[in-house]
Design an enzyme around this catalytic site. Structure first.
Site, mmCIF file in Angstrom:
data_model
loop_
_atom_site.group_PDB
_atom_site.id
_atom_site.type_symbol
_atom_site.label_atom_id
_atom_site.label_comp_id
_atom_site.label_asym_id
_atom_site.label_seq_id
_atom_site.Cartn_x
_atom_site.Cartn_y
_atom_site.Cartn_z
ATOM 1 N N GLU A 140 1.077 -1.221 -0.198
ATOM 2 C CA GLU A 140 0.171 0.279 0.020
ATOM 3 C C GLU A 140 1.221 1.441 -0.152
ATOM 4 O O GLU A 140 0.271 2.371 -0.630
ATOM 5 C CB GLU A 140 -1.129 0.110 1.528
ATOM 6 C CG GLU A 140 -1.352 -1.451 1.238
ATOM 7 C CD GLU A 140 -3.421 -1.045 -0.164
ATOM 8 O OE1 GLU A 140 -2.890 -1.508 -1.243
ATOM 9 O OE2 GLU A 140 -4.319 -0.556 0.566
ATOM 10 N N THR A 193 -6.288 6.983 -3.862
ATOM 11 C CA THR A 193 -6.120 7.586 -2.506
ATOM 12 C C THR A 193 -5.780 8.632 -2.068
ATOM 13 O O THR A 193 -5.151 8.760 -1.591
ATOM 14 C CB THR A 193 -5.719 5.990 -1.881
ATOM 15 O OG1 THR A 193 -7.135 4.797 -2.651
ATOM 16 C CG2 THR A 193 -5.763 5.100 -0.197
HETATM 17 N N1 LIG Z 1 -1.343 -3.411 -9.102
HETATM 18 C C1 LIG Z 1 -2.222 -2.546 -8.646
HETATM 19 N N2 LIG Z 1 -3.664 -2.340 -8.427
HETATM 20 C C2 LIG Z 1 -3.636 -1.249 -8.349
HETATM 21 N N3 LIG Z 1 -4.066 -0.025 -8.002
HETATM 22 C C3 LIG Z 1 -2.276 -0.323 -8.014
HETATM 23 C C4 LIG Z 1 -1.250 -1.416 -8.908
HETATM 24 N N4 LIG Z 1 -0.174 -0.906 -8.679
HETATM 25 C C5 LIG Z 1 0.082 0.278 -8.589
HETATM 26 N N5 LIG Z 1 -1.154 0.770 -8.081
HETATM 27 C C6 LIG Z 1 -1.897 2.338 -7.758
HETATM 28 O O1 LIG Z 1 -2.389 2.408 -6.578
HETATM 29 C C7 LIG Z 1 -3.375 3.326 -6.354
HETATM 30 C C8 LIG Z 1 -4.223 3.156 -5.175
HETATM 31 O O2 LIG Z 1 -5.535 2.691 -6.469
HETATM 32 P P1 LIG Z 1 -6.215 1.855 -6.013
HETATM 33 O O3 LIG Z 1 -5.923 0.685 -4.629
HETATM 34 O O4 LIG Z 1 -6.587 1.135 -7.358
HETATM 35 O O5 LIG Z 1 -7.667 2.574 -5.391
HETATM 36 P P2 LIG Z 1 -8.355 2.384 -3.914
HETATM 37 O O6 LIG Z 1 -7.711 1.791 -3.351
HETATM 38 O O7 LIG Z 1 -9.187 3.125 -4.188
HETATM 39 O O8 LIG Z 1 -9.561 1.177 -5.373
HETATM 40 C C9 LIG Z 1 -3.067 4.157 -7.639
HETATM 41 O O9 LIG Z 1 -2.988 5.294 -7.741
HETATM 42 C C10 LIG Z 1 -2.980 3.147 -8.406
HETATM 43 O O10 LIG Z 1 -1.995 2.952 -10.072
HETATM 44 N N1 LIG Z 2 -7.898 4.279 5.468
HETATM 45 C C1 LIG Z 2 -8.077 4.141 3.964
HETATM 46 C C2 LIG Z 2 -8.630 3.357 3.408
HETATM 47 C C3 LIG Z 2 -8.139 3.384 1.508
HETATM 48 O O1 LIG Z 2 -9.441 2.376 1.325
HETATM 49 P P1 LIG Z 2 -8.885 2.581 -0.936
HETATM 50 O O2 LIG Z 2 -9.672 1.456 -0.587
HETATM 51 O O3 LIG Z 2 -9.964 3.890 -1.242
HETATM 52 O O4 LIG Z 2 -7.506 2.645 -0.866
HETATM 53 C C4 LIG Z 2 -8.347 5.636 4.043
HETATM 54 O O5 LIG Z 2 -9.573 6.129 4.177
HETATM 55 O O6 LIG Z 2 -7.492 6.647 3.010
#
Ligand SMILES: Nc1ncnc2c1ncn2[C@@H]1O[C@H](COP(=O)(O)OP(=O)(O)O)[C@@H](O)[C@H]1O
Ligand SMILES: N[C@@H](CCOP(=O)(O)O)C(=O)O
Length: 320
Positions: A140, A193
């Site tokens: 993360e 995020t």
């Molecule tokens: N394998 C991956 N899958 C998803 N997001 C990725 C990955 N590698 C890098 N990222 C990056 O992680 C960041 C958080 O996005 P994401 O995790 O998809 O959001 P959320 O957790 O809200 O679904 C984005 O900028 C995305 O480009």
């Molecule tokens: N605690 C985090 C949770 C982010 O979840 P995502 O699914 O949007 O990556 C925050 O609130 O920033």
């Protein structure tokens, strides 16, 4: 050659009042990672990303920048330094990105957990899931700049996961009440995020803190005693939601629609833009989903939204 496919589902971080300390997994949808082991090393990096499906080319192909490959590199490093396993082969990685990016559905964490469960299986299972979760959390940091565990931990372990402490990591698994259903509405927009974290206050008043931790305690109590009314009453976030709601077109209309359809409570899924609601029956959860979808369509932006209804996933990341 040996090939293994790992799967990890979407997760909802925060769960309203539990910012960065509470999250849960749903059953579907999820990311898949296919790992193929070659006995001979074929490049400088022991892990190569061969293909990514479903990201529209948005994700990094550099093994050190994509969460799926990055966490496998950390896993191999741990094996070398702490398990006496010095991996000399090569792993090809294929990522099937079934979760939308920047969706509030823990998509980076799902990629990481799916890759880790597959890598562990590929090398004979040297680690427990509780060991693997450490690497998923580090993933993360690569994805959004902060190592929050409320997606990574439930993606790996399933259930609700309460993070009592980050250092040392102390995770508490809370099984879901039998009749708890989640409705997840994902509007077709992206909200990174990292950006959604940047709008949060750096400090809060004692009054706000007191209200927030009162609801966290009540939510945990409701989950442990299957008190559905208490779960709904405790689903109140006075810290992140007020700041992030403005980033989600129609948030308050969608929330009102979910509650009007009989949902117990409703708030932002993770950092958004997805919105989740809890219900105490599948029928009500389905009704809430229809109401949330229609509410997104009715706003000026006429947003299309995907809807999923699911119980909480108790298994966590698994091998397909
Ligand atoms: N394998 C991956 N899958 C998803 N997001 C990725 C990955 N590698 C890098 N990222 C990056 O992680 C960041 C958080 O996005 P994401 O995790 O998809 O959001 P959320 O957790 O809200 O679904 C984005 O900028 C995305 O480009
Ligand atoms: N605690 C985090 C949770 C982010 O979840 P995502 O699914 O949007 O990556 C925050 O609130 O920033």
């Amino acid at each position: 050659m040996k090939t293994v496919t790992g799967f990890a589902s979407a997760t909802i971080g925060n769960v309203a009042c539990g910012f960065d300390v509470l999250g849960f997994a749903i059953k579907e949808p999820g990311d898949e990672v296919i790992l193929t082991l070659h006995e001979e090393s074929s490049s400088e990096s022991p892990v190569s990303i061969k293909t990514i499906h479903g990201d529209g080319g948005a994700l990094p192909r550099d093994p050190k920048k994509n969460t799926s490959s990055f966490v496998v590199l950390k896993f191999l490093e741990y094996l070398r330094n702490h398990k006496g396993i010095d991996f000399q082969g090569h792993i090809d990685l294929e990522l099937k990105k079934n979760l939308p990016l920047s969706s509030g559905m823990g998509s980076s964490a799902a990629s990481a957990a799916a890759a880790l469960i597959a890598a562990n299986e590929l090398l004979g299972g040297p680690c427990t899931k509780m060991e693997l979760v450490h690497f998923a959390i580090e993933g993360e940091r690569v994805a959004c700049g902060s190592a929050h565990a409320d997606n990574a931990a439930p993606a790996m372990l399933g259930n609700f996961i309460l993070i009592r402490s980050y250092n040392p990591l102390d995770l508490i698994t809370i099984p879901p009440p039998d009749q708890l259903y989640c409705t997840l509405a994902h509007p077709h927009i992206e909200l990174r995020t990292a950006y959604a974290r940047s709008v949060l206050p750096r400090s809060i008043s004692l009054k706000t803190a007191t209200e927030q931790w009162g609801n966290v305690g009540a939510l945990i109590s409701g989950l442990l005693t299957s008190d559905y009314e208490l779960i709904g009453r405790a689903l109140v976030d006075v810290i992140a939601e007020p700041k992030r709601a403005t980033l989600i077109p129609g948030f308050y209309q969608v929330k009102e629609a979910a509650l009007g359809a009989g949902a117990l409570g409703c708030s932002i899924a993770g950092s958004g833009p997805s919105i989740f609601a809890f219900s105490s029956s599948a029928a009500t959860a389905e009704k809430a989903g229809t109401a949330m979808r229609n509410a997104f369509l009715d706003i000026d932006e006429h947003l299309e939204a995907d809807i999923w209804v699911s119980p909480v996933c108790r298994e966590g990341a698994r091998i397909l």
